[in-house]
Design an enzyme around this catalytic site. Sequence first.
Site, mmCIF file in Angstrom:
data_model
loop_
_atom_site.group_PDB
_atom_site.id
_atom_site.type_symbol
_atom_site.label_atom_id
_atom_site.label_comp_id
_atom_site.label_asym_id
_atom_site.label_seq_id
_atom_site.Cartn_x
_atom_site.Cartn_y
_atom_site.Cartn_z
ATOM 1 N N CYS A 65 0.869 -1.177 0.000
ATOM 2 C CA CYS A 65 0.000 0.000 0.000
ATOM 3 C C CYS A 65 0.907 1.228 0.000
ATOM 4 C CB CYS A 65 -0.990 -0.019 1.168
ATOM 5 S SG CYS A 65 -0.297 0.010 2.826
ATOM 6 N N THR A 67 2.097 3.133 2.455
ATOM 7 C CA THR A 67 3.140 3.025 3.487
ATOM 8 C C THR A 67 3.506 1.580 3.822
ATOM 9 O OG1 THR A 67 1.454 2.956 5.203
ATOM 10 C CG2 THR A 67 2.322 5.140 4.612
ATOM 11 N N GLY A 70 -0.865 0.023 6.771
ATOM 12 C CA GLY A 70 -2.252 -0.453 6.831
ATOM 13 C C GLY A 70 -2.349 -1.921 6.448
ATOM 14 N N HIS A 98 14.450 -15.288 11.441
ATOM 15 C CA HIS A 98 14.056 -15.305 12.856
ATOM 16 C C HIS A 98 12.555 -15.414 13.083
ATOM 17 C CE1 HIS A 98 18.006 -13.280 14.437
ATOM 18 N NE2 HIS A 98 18.228 -14.247 13.569
ATOM 19 N N ARG A 109 5.111 4.433 -1.320
ATOM 20 C CA ARG A 109 5.452 5.849 -1.120
ATOM 21 C C ARG A 109 6.668 6.005 -0.211
ATOM 22 N NH1 ARG A 109 -0.895 7.267 0.050
ATOM 23 N NH2 ARG A 109 -1.616 6.883 -2.074
ATOM 24 N N HIS A 133 14.335 -20.071 17.436
ATOM 25 C CA HIS A 133 13.292 -19.209 16.866
ATOM 26 C C HIS A 133 11.960 -19.937 16.733
ATOM 27 C CE1 HIS A 133 16.335 -16.236 16.264
ATOM 28 N NE2 HIS A 133 17.063 -17.084 15.553
HETATM 29 C C1 RB5 Z 1 -4.072 5.273 0.971
HETATM 30 O O1 RB5 Z 1 -4.145 6.645 0.778
HETATM 31 C C2 RB5 Z 1 -3.110 4.961 2.121
HETATM 32 O O2 RB5 Z 1 -3.682 5.326 3.325
HETATM 33 C C3 RB5 Z 1 -2.772 3.499 2.119
HETATM 34 O O3 RB5 Z 1 -2.186 3.150 0.890
HETATM 35 C C4 RB5 Z 1 -1.790 3.036 3.174
HETATM 36 O O4 RB5 Z 1 -0.648 3.818 3.179
HETATM 37 C C5 RB5 Z 1 -2.350 2.831 4.521
HETATM 38 O O5 RB5 Z 1 -1.677 2.405 5.463
#
Ligand code: RB5
Length: 145
Positions: A65, A67, A70, A98, A109, A133
């Site tokens: 996603c 980041t 999520g 591990h 991003r 482990h």
């Molecule tokens: C979408 O805008 C963004 O919130 C999603 O891709 C992600 O980064 C969420 O954790």
Amino acid sequence: MRIAISSDHGGNNLRREIMQLLDELNISYEDFGPQSADSVDYPDYAKPVTEGVASGEFDKGILICGTGIGMSIAANKIKGIRCALVHDLFSAKATRCHNDSNVLAMGERVIGPGLAREIAKVWLETDFEGGRHTRRIEKISELEQ
Ligand code: RB5
């Protein structure tokens, strides 16, 4: 090895890069989308990948996603899933050795495609060390009961 992969709209480009890598490595995979650039909700796309890994239909999953956060939070709600959010090569290797992580999350991003490809390659090619482990993985499973 059979891989399940998905993203949300924030991870579409990197998902395509990673699918290209899987093709180059001759690793079979199923793409759970999305197939358009429309805004979607990442838990909806984490679900089929993680359920497929938890059921044994797939060996590992890759979730992307914006980041990676999520997707990793959603993935770790599924019993049997050990999802690692990774943006460096040391962690890519360590989480396989591990934690025996069975799902990799990354953020489009956060890192560029070159590093993401290297991370995915290392993560796919590194085996779990077992030994001490294993006991720790079992204790994670106990937390799920
Ligand atoms: C979408 O805008 C963004 O919130 C999603 O891709 C992600 O980064 C969420 O954790």
